[in-house]
Enzyme design. Sequence first.
Site, PDB file in Angstrom:
ATOM      1  N   HIS A  68       0.836  -1.201   0.000  1.00 42.06           N
ATOM      2  CA  HIS A  68       0.000   0.000   0.000  1.00 42.06           C
ATOM      3  C   HIS A  68       0.873   1.255   0.000  1.00 42.06           C
ATOM      4  CE1 HIS A  68      -3.191  -2.550   2.244  1.00 42.06           C
ATOM      5  NE2 HIS A  68      -3.612  -2.396   1.003  1.00 42.06           N
TER       6      HIS A  68
ATOM      7  N   ARG B 174      -1.749  -6.773  -7.747  1.00 43.39           N
ATOM      8  CA  ARG B 174      -0.617  -7.662  -7.553  1.00 43.39           C
ATOM      9  C   ARG B 174      -0.515  -8.716  -8.639  1.00 43.39           C
ATOM     10  NH1 ARG B 174      -2.483  -9.358  -1.738  1.00 43.39           N
ATOM     11  NH2 ARG B 174      -4.370  -9.238  -2.947  1.00 43.39           N
TER      12      ARG B 174
END
Length: 140
Positions: free
Chosen positions: A16, A90
Site C-alpha cells: 500500500h 498484484r
Amino acid sequence: MRALYPGSFDPVTEGHQHVLHRAARLFDEVVVCVMANPAKTGRYPIAERLERLRTAAAGLGNVTIDAHTGGLLVDYCRQARIDVVLRGVRDGHDLDHEMAMARMNRELAGIETLFIAADPDLAHISSTLVTALARQASRQ
C-alpha cells in the site's frame, strides 16, 4: 488533478505504501480513504488504520487521509470532486476483480480507474498475510 486511493487498509502494508508514494508523484493531490468492505470483517479499528495511513504518508505534502464507511465509492468521489480512482494490483486475480469495479464506477459516475502494478518484490504481501503472521508471532 485529484485522485482517490481507496481501500480497507486492514492493515496498511508495504505494498500500500509503495503504491501511495508512486501515486503522490503522479497527481497533484491523492486522497487515501479507508472504505468499508462488506465482504471483509475489520481486524483493526478505523481510527488505527487512519493513524497508520498518516504515518505511511508522512512527508507527502499532497496526500490527504480520510474515511468513508457509509455509501458507495462513487458517492464519495462526486462529493469530493474526484474523477480518478487508483488501485494497486498484484496479479491477474486482483486485476479481474478490479476491472469489474472499474467498469461499474465508470458506468455509474464516469469515474476512471488507474491501475498501478505492485512492485514485484512486494506483490506477495497482502493484508491477510500480514495479519496471519502477526497473530503467529504473538503466540510464540
